[in-house]
Design an enzyme around this catalytic site. Structure first.
Site, PDB file in Angstrom:
ATOM      1  N   HIS A 157       0.868  -1.181   0.000  1.00 42.19           N
ATOM      2  CA  HIS A 157       0.000   0.000   0.000  1.00 42.19           C
ATOM      3  C   HIS A 157       0.905   1.231   0.000  1.00 42.19           C
ATOM      4  O   HIS A 157       1.964   1.211   0.649  1.00 42.19           O
ATOM      5  CB  HIS A 157      -0.827   0.079   1.302  1.00 42.19           C
ATOM      6  CG  HIS A 157      -2.125  -0.655   1.301  1.00 42.19           C
ATOM      7  ND1 HIS A 157      -2.592  -1.294   2.433  1.00 42.19           N
ATOM      8  CD2 HIS A 157      -3.089  -0.811   0.352  1.00 42.19           C
ATOM      9  CE1 HIS A 157      -3.776  -1.829   2.163  1.00 42.19           C
ATOM     10  NE2 HIS A 157      -4.100  -1.553   0.912  1.00 42.19           N
ATOM     11  N   CYS A 251      -2.310   2.780   9.089  1.00 36.77           N
ATOM     12  CA  CYS A 251      -3.335   1.804   8.713  1.00 36.77           C
ATOM     13  C   CYS A 251      -4.530   1.838   9.659  1.00 36.77           C
ATOM     14  O   CYS A 251      -5.659   1.586   9.264  1.00 36.77           O
ATOM     15  CB  CYS A 251      -2.757   0.393   8.702  1.00 36.77           C
ATOM     16  SG  CYS A 251      -1.418   0.148   7.550  1.00 36.77           S
TER      17      CYS A 251
END
Ligand code: ARG
Length: 260
Positions: A157, A251
Site C-alpha cells: 500500500h 493503517c
C-alpha cells in the site's frame, strides 16, 4: 478508527501476515488504545466505528475510504476477505455528516493507497488499488492526482512507503517505487525526507501527521530522529501486534483531510 476487538491473523493477504505466528488480541487492544489516547492528547477528535465479528482486519480503518474536506470516497476492497467490511464502514459514513459519499466503480483501498498532501492527491497502485480509481478520485474530488507505482510486495500500500507531514515535507522510501515514480517524487518534493530500507521495514512510513505533530511507530527510531531534527514534534507508539497483520499507525487511522 475501529477497536481491534476481533483482530487476528488468519490469512496471508500481504507478506507480513503469517497465521502460524501467535497474536495477542488483548495486547493489540492495549496498543491501539494507546494510539487513540495519543491522538486525543495531541488535540485530535477520534470517531469510532463499531467492530464486527469475523472481520479481523477491520481495525485498519485507513482502507475504508479516502476523505477530502467534507467528501468521502468509500473503498472498494481488493481482497474478498475484507470486502464485508465495506457495508459496516459505508453505514458509518452515511451518518457521519459528509456532504457526499461516493460508492466507486473501481477497486480502491482508501487511504491505504491515497494520500492527500493538502495540495494534491498521491495515489498508489501496483498491488491493491486499480489505477482507474485514480481517475475516479480526480473527478470526484476535483484535485490533481499523481499516480505512483509500487513495485515491492512488502510495501503493498502507498501508506507503507510514504506519508506527508506538510504539503512539502513528504517522507518516503524510494525502494518501494518504480523509476518514474522516484523521479516524480524527487521533482515534486525537493524538501522531502528519503527513508532507508531499515526505516521502511520497521513500518516507519506508516505514520500520521498534522503539519506539526507526527505520530509514528516506535520501531523506526532513526527516522524519528531525522524527523525531529527537521523541526517536527515526534510521538511514538508501540503497535507490534498489529504489525503482524502488516499494519501500523496510519493503517489504523482514516484521516479527515482538508485543503489549505
Ligand atoms: N492485513 C491488512 C491487509 O492486508 C493490512 C492493511 C493495512 N492497512 C494499510 N493502510 N496499509 O489488507
Amino acid at each position: 478508527m475501529c477497536r481491534p476487538e476481533h483482530f487476528e491473523v488468519v490469512s496471508t493477504i500481504n507478506p507480513w501476515m503469517d497465521p502460524s505466528v501467535p497474536v495477542s488480541r488483548a495486547l493489540a487492544i492495549l496498543q491501539w488504545e494507546n494510539l487513540v489516547d495519543t491522538y486525543e492528547r495531541l488535540g485530535h477528535r477520534v470517531d469510532l466505528v463499531q467492530p464486527a465479528a469475523g472481520l479481523p482486519d477491520m481495525v485498519f480503518a485507513a482502507n475504508a475510504g479516502v476523505a477530502i474536506d467534507n467528501k468521502m470516497m468509500a473503498a472498494n476492497m481488493w481482497s474478498s476477505e475484507r470486502r464485508p467490511e465495506e457495508d459496516h464502514y459505508r453505514k458509518h459514513f452515511d451518518t457521519a455528516g459528509f456532504d457526499e459519499v461516493l460508492i466507486p466503480e473501481h477497486i480502491n483501498e482508501g487511504e491505504g493507497d491515497f494520500l492527500f498532501t493538502g495540495e494534491m492527491l498521491l495515489a498508489g497502485t501496483g498491488f491493491r488499488t486499480d489505477p482507474r480509481s485514480h481517475r475516479e478520485a480526480r473527478d470526484f474530488f476535483d484535485v490533481e492526482v499523481v499516480t505512483l507505482q509500487l513495485v515491492d510486495p512488502r510495501w503493498y500500500h502507498l501508506d507503507t512507503a510514504l506519508f506527508a507531514i506538510t504539503p512539502e515535507h513528504v517522507v518516503w522510501y524510494p525502494g518501494a517505487f518504480d523509476r518514474d515514480s522516484v523521479a516524480e517524487l524527487r521533482r515534486r518534493f525537493p524538501d522531502g525526507i528519503e527513508a532507508t530500507e531499515q526505516d521502511a521495514l520497521a513500518f516507519g512510513l506508516n505514520s500520521t501527521a498534522d503539519r506539526r505533530q507526527v505520530v509514528m511507530p516506535e520501531s523506526a527510531p532513526e527516522l524519528a530522529e531525522r524527523i525531529a531534527d527537521a523541526g517536527f514534534e515526534v510521538h511514538t507508539v508501540d503497535l507490534s501486534e498489529l504489525l503482524k497483520a502488516g499494519g501500523s499507525v496510519k493503517c489504523c487511522t482514516l484521516e479527515l483531510s482538508t485543503r489549505q
